[in-house]
Structure formats: structure tokens, C-alpha cells
Enzyme design. Structure first.
Site, mmCIF file in Angstrom:
data_model
loop_
_atom_site.group_PDB
_atom_site.id
_atom_site.type_symbol
_atom_site.label_atom_id
_atom_site.label_comp_id
_atom_site.label_asym_id
_atom_site.label_seq_id
_atom_site.Cartn_x
_atom_site.Cartn_y
_atom_site.Cartn_z
ATOM 1 N NE ARG A 45 -36.490 27.107 -6.955
ATOM 2 C CZ ARG A 45 -36.032 28.204 -6.375
ATOM 3 N NH1 ARG A 45 -34.860 28.335 -5.400
ATOM 4 N NH2 ARG A 45 -36.771 29.337 -6.761
ATOM 5 C CG HIS A 49 -33.391 28.445 -10.808
ATOM 6 N ND1 HIS A 49 -33.451 29.176 -9.642
ATOM 7 C CD2 HIS A 49 -34.747 27.884 -10.841
ATOM 8 C CE1 HIS A 49 -34.674 29.547 -9.221
ATOM 9 N NE2 HIS A 49 -35.457 28.582 -9.775
ATOM 10 C CG HIS A 175 -43.583 23.751 -7.752
ATOM 11 N ND1 HIS A 175 -44.221 24.718 -8.137
ATOM 12 C CD2 HIS A 175 -42.477 23.715 -8.048
ATOM 13 C CE1 HIS A 175 -43.232 25.722 -8.449
ATOM 14 N NE2 HIS A 175 -41.951 25.088 -8.238
ATOM 15 C CD1 TRP A 191 -44.772 19.526 -2.472
ATOM 16 C CD2 TRP A 191 -46.793 18.377 -2.746
ATOM 17 N NE1 TRP A 191 -44.557 18.292 -2.605
ATOM 18 C CE2 TRP A 191 -45.622 17.530 -2.786
ATOM 19 C CE3 TRP A 191 -47.982 18.160 -3.141
ATOM 20 C CZ2 TRP A 191 -46.144 16.254 -2.831
ATOM 21 C CZ3 TRP A 191 -48.245 16.821 -3.136
ATOM 22 C CH2 TRP A 191 -47.088 15.735 -2.775
HETATM 23 C C1 HEM Z 1 -43.913 29.653 -12.743
HETATM 24 C C2 HEM Z 1 -42.867 28.900 -12.863
HETATM 25 C C3 HEM Z 1 -42.252 28.537 -11.247
HETATM 26 C C4 HEM Z 1 -42.228 29.293 -10.075
HETATM 27 C C5 HEM Z 1 -42.669 30.701 -9.919
HETATM 28 C C6 HEM Z 1 -41.519 28.712 -9.119
HETATM 29 C C7 HEM Z 1 -41.154 29.302 -8.107
HETATM 30 C C8 HEM Z 1 -40.679 28.371 -6.859
HETATM 31 C C9 HEM Z 1 -40.578 28.883 -5.427
HETATM 32 C C10 HEM Z 1 -40.808 30.326 -5.342
HETATM 33 C C11 HEM Z 1 -39.758 27.888 -4.697
HETATM 34 C C12 HEM Z 1 -39.444 27.934 -3.432
HETATM 35 C C13 HEM Z 1 -37.830 28.250 -3.201
HETATM 36 C C14 HEM Z 1 -37.630 27.992 -1.924
HETATM 37 O O1 HEM Z 1 -38.241 28.866 -1.266
HETATM 38 O O2 HEM Z 1 -36.620 27.303 -1.435
HETATM 39 C C15 HEM Z 1 -39.637 26.809 -5.619
HETATM 40 C C16 HEM Z 1 -39.124 25.576 -5.435
HETATM 41 C C17 HEM Z 1 -38.933 24.490 -6.270
HETATM 42 N N1 HEM Z 1 -39.210 24.666 -7.571
HETATM 43 FE FE1 HEM Z 1 -40.186 25.993 -8.706
HETATM 44 N N2 HEM Z 1 -41.002 27.547 -9.813
HETATM 45 C C18 HEM Z 1 -41.460 27.520 -11.031
HETATM 46 C C19 HEM Z 1 -41.189 26.458 -11.813
HETATM 47 C C20 HEM Z 1 -40.439 25.138 -11.576
HETATM 48 C C21 HEM Z 1 -40.128 24.259 -12.662
HETATM 49 C C22 HEM Z 1 -40.299 24.509 -14.133
HETATM 50 C C23 HEM Z 1 -39.133 23.188 -11.819
HETATM 51 C C24 HEM Z 1 -38.432 22.180 -12.388
HETATM 52 C C25 HEM Z 1 -38.750 21.636 -13.619
HETATM 53 C C26 HEM Z 1 -39.064 23.616 -10.595
HETATM 54 C C27 HEM Z 1 -38.785 22.926 -9.499
HETATM 55 C C28 HEM Z 1 -38.768 23.252 -8.185
HETATM 56 C C29 HEM Z 1 -38.147 22.553 -7.140
HETATM 57 C C30 HEM Z 1 -37.853 20.899 -7.140
HETATM 58 C C31 HEM Z 1 -38.493 23.217 -5.974
HETATM 59 C C32 HEM Z 1 -37.837 22.637 -4.470
HETATM 60 C C33 HEM Z 1 -36.585 23.096 -4.099
HETATM 61 C C34 HEM Z 1 -36.589 22.769 -2.563
HETATM 62 O O3 HEM Z 1 -37.227 22.010 -1.927
HETATM 63 O O4 HEM Z 1 -35.328 23.173 -1.963
HETATM 64 N N3 HEM Z 1 -40.082 24.873 -10.482
HETATM 65 N N4 HEM Z 1 -40.250 27.123 -7.026
HETATM 66 N N1 LIG Z 2 -46.782 24.423 -3.580
HETATM 67 C C1 LIG Z 2 -45.311 24.650 -4.141
HETATM 68 N N2 LIG Z 2 -45.174 25.325 -4.838
HETATM 69 C C2 LIG Z 2 -43.332 25.214 -4.830
HETATM 70 C C3 LIG Z 2 -43.372 24.378 -4.019
HETATM 71 C C4 LIG Z 2 -41.904 23.880 -3.799
HETATM 72 C C5 LIG Z 2 -41.485 22.980 -4.821
HETATM 73 C C6 LIG Z 2 -41.731 22.653 -3.529
HETATM 74 N N3 LIG Z 2 -44.509 23.985 -3.201
#
Ligand code: HEM
Ligand SMILES: Nc1ncc(C2CC2)[nH]1
Length: 293
Positions: A45, A49, A175, A191
Site C-alpha cells: 500500500r 500511495h 486487495h 476480504w
Molecule cells: C479504487 C481504488 C482503491 C481504493 C478506494 C482503496 C481503498 C483502500 C482502503 C480503504 C483500504 C484499507 C486501509 C486500512 O484501513 O488500513 C485499502 C487497503 C489496501 N489497499 Fe487499497 N484501494 C484502492 C486501490 C488499491 C491499489 C491500486 C492497490 C495496489 C496496487 C491497493 C493496495 C492495498 C493494500 C495492499 C491494502 C491493504 C493494506 C493493509 O493491509 O494494511 N489498493 N485500500
Molecule cells: N475487501 C477489501 N477491500 C480492500 C481491502 C484491503 C486490502 C485488504 N479489502
């Protein structure tokens, strides 16, 4: 819009495998993070970002080049809640290489390491990003809002020059690792089951699980199922939109297709706005397992 030209760095190509291995060992050593999900997802992430605030139409373009996520001004963006932990994991590695690697190169390389060490596809990577000063920090608020629908998602990624639905669906397939944390984003839950293996499982769950829209403790609407799993509204958009849904079905049935598209789209995300010399080597890295480490 001027682009930023990658610089040739002092590290020789071979040394980047050493940097890769140092980051991979940090992931191994911090496997207890987030109830043993481990540090791979949060580093992935961080790389996303560090790159996803790119906007070629703005004076300050953002993107990974300047390594601006290192400044509190950007790290304190509410969209980046939880990422300080990931940045702190990388600080000793930055120090060890003593300015021979830029923050932009370090943050993006960490994303490559995270995907590969969690069993995902090989990601081609190039060095040459040069740290910019605090004047190059993009405005907060350029990362996406999870409460939105398919058109919002499509328009958001068009800003990042992802004009094909396939690329957009593949990128959100990241995700498949990690979880949402109420204190970070106002969403809560994983998820699915295996949250530290990079697979196409996220797409299967989208299609096969029974999802119910509910308001969570933070007042946000999220989709929950009977096993304690969740999906964001923007995740569910991928099966609410006809074109996106066809691609979700393709990736759910063929993981290699997902991997191929993800690999090139993630590389493109990490290199948005950067002009690399023709001679700048495209590097591929071995995993620790492939090196019998
Ligand atoms: C519509 C686009 C996206 C939205 C709205 C979005 C939103 C989110 C949100 C709300 C979380 C939870 C963060 C938390 O509560 O710790 C998350 C986690 C995450 N996102 Fe996304 N995301 C998007 C696209 C992406 C993309 C393009 C990638 C990587 C190529 C990505 C990788 C991740 C990963 C790996 C996590 C897990 C982080 C953790 O477990 O600490 N996301 N995302
Ligand atoms: N359902 C779902 N959307 C975003 C997440 C975090 C990456 C794990 N889980």
C-alpha cells in the site's frame, strides 16, 4: 507538462538485488504485524500511495519520482493513515545505503518486493528517481475515496493514465492481501481468508460470496458476508459494472491472466510521469526462495 528524467544512480544493477533482499528480510522479520498477516500488504500500500497521487494536469504532479511520502505533510494525509509503520520499516534500509538509493526508488522497490514475496507475479522495475524537496509534495486528497461507484473508479484511474478497464480491475485485485482497519480508513475486516498470499482469490470471492450492504461502526457502508469478510463499495463496483464484471470473471478463472495484467499495470503505476533513459536497465528480481535464502 514537463516530465521528470530519471537520473543514473551510483548503485550498480547487481546491488539492487541486495536492497530487494534487505526489504524481503524486513518482511520476514516482521511477520507478527497485524495479527500475523505480516508487513507485505502495508508495504504494497505504501508503494501504491507513493505513486497514486500523480496528476499530470497539476503544477505539482506527484507520483513516485520525488519520494515525497517521506514528508509528514504527505504522510499525515488521512488517506495515508497506517503507512508510517511501513515507512519506519524502511528507514534502516535507507540509512544502510547511505543516499545511494532515493526514497522514490526505495518506496517503489518495496512494493515490488511485497508482491513477489507474497507469491505474486514478477514486477519489472527501474531505478533513477531523485528525492525532491518539500516544495514537490502534492496536495493531500488525491487518493481515491472507497465510498464510490464504478464511474468514479474509472475516472479516477483515467487520471493515472489507466484507460483500459483490464488495468483498473487488475490493480484493485491487490486487495487480495491485507485488511481494512477501522482506525485507518473507517472500514473494517478482511476480504477473505488468506490475507498474505497474492492470488486471484479476491475476484472469486467477489463473484461467489453473498454480500450484504451494512453500515459499520464508523458510519460507512460496506459489504459483509456470513464469514466475516468485507468488500468496499469500490470493490463491489467491479461486479456492478458490466465491463468490469467480465474482467473479474476472466481473472477469477485464470490467475495467470490477472498476474500478467497486474505486472505491467503496477510497473506503469510506479513509473507514472517519469522518463527513463533508453539505456536505463529494466531489472527483474529473484525471490528469497528462488535464491534459497
Ligand atoms: C479504487 C481504488 C482503491 C481504493 C478506494 C482503496 C481503498 C483502500 C482502503 C480503504 C483500504 C484499507 C486501509 C486500512 O484501513 O488500513 C485499502 C487497503 C489496501 N489497499 Fe487499497 N484501494 C484502492 C486501490 C488499491 C491499489 C491500486 C492497490 C495496489 C496496487 C491497493 C493496495 C492495498 C493494500 C495492499 C491494502 C491493504 C493494506 C493493509 O493491509 O494494511 N489498493 N485500500
Ligand atoms: N475487501 C477489501 N477491500 C480492500 C481491502 C484491503 C486490502 C485488504 N479489502
Amino acid at each position: 507538462n514537463e516530465v521528470q528524467f530519471a537520473a543514473s544512480n551510483k548503485l550498480k544493477n547487481t546491488n539492487y538485488q541486495n536492497v530487494y533482499n534487505d526489504i524481503a528480510n524486513v518482511i520476514r522479520e516482521n511477520d507478527e504485524h497485524d495479527d500475523y498477516i505480516g508487513s507485505g500488504p502495508v508495504l504494497l500500500r505504501l508503494a501504491w500511495h507513493a505513486s497514486g497521487q500523480f496528476d499530470s494536469k497539476q503544477e505539482i504532479k506527484g507520483g513516485s519520482y520525488n519520494g515525497t511520502l517521506r514528508f509528514d505533510k504527505e504522510l499525515s494525509d488521512p488517506s495515508n493513515a497506517g503507512l508510517k509503520y511501513a515507512f519506519d520499516l524502511l528507514k534502516p534500509i535507507y540509512k544502510k545505503y547511505n543516499h545511494q538509493i532515493s526514497h522514490g526508488d526505495l518506496f517503489t522497490l518495496a512494493g515490488v518486493v511485497a508482491v513477489q514475496e507474497m507469491g505474486g507475479p514478477k514486477i519489472p522495475w527501474r531505478y533513477g528517481r531523485v528525492d525532491g524537496d518539500i516544495e514537490t509534495v502534492p496536495l493531500n486528497g488525491r487518493l481515491p475515496d472507497a465510498n464510490q461507484n464504478a464511474n468514479y473508479v474509472r475516472n479516477f484511474f483515467h487520471r493515472l493514465n489507466f484507460l483500459e478497464d483490464k488495468e483498473i480491475v487488475a490493480l484493485i485485485g491487490a486487495h487480495c492481501v491485507g485488511k481494512t482497519h477501522l482506525k485507518n480508513s473507517g472500514f473494517e475486516g478482511p476480504w477473505g481468508a488468506a490475507t498474505n498470499m497474492f492470488t486471484n482469490e479476491f475476484f472469486r470471492n467477489l463473484l461467489t460470496e453473498k454480500w450484504v450492504l451494512e453500515k459499520n461502526e464508523a458510519g460507512n457502508q460496506q459489504y459483509n458476508n456470513d464469514k466475516g469478510y468485507m468488500m468496499l463499495p469500490t470493490d463491489m463496483a467491479l461486479v456492478q459494472d458490466g465491463s468490469f464484471k467480465k474482467i473479474v470473471e476472466e481473472f477469477a478463472n485464470d490467475e495467470s491472466s490477472f498476474f500478467k495484467v497486474f505486472s505491467s499495470a503496477f510497473n506503469k503505476l510506479l513509473e507514472n510521469g517519469i522518463k527513463f533513459e533508453k539505456s536505463s536497465p529494466v531489472l527483474y528480481f529473484k525471490t528469497l526462495d528462488e535464491q534459497d535464502i
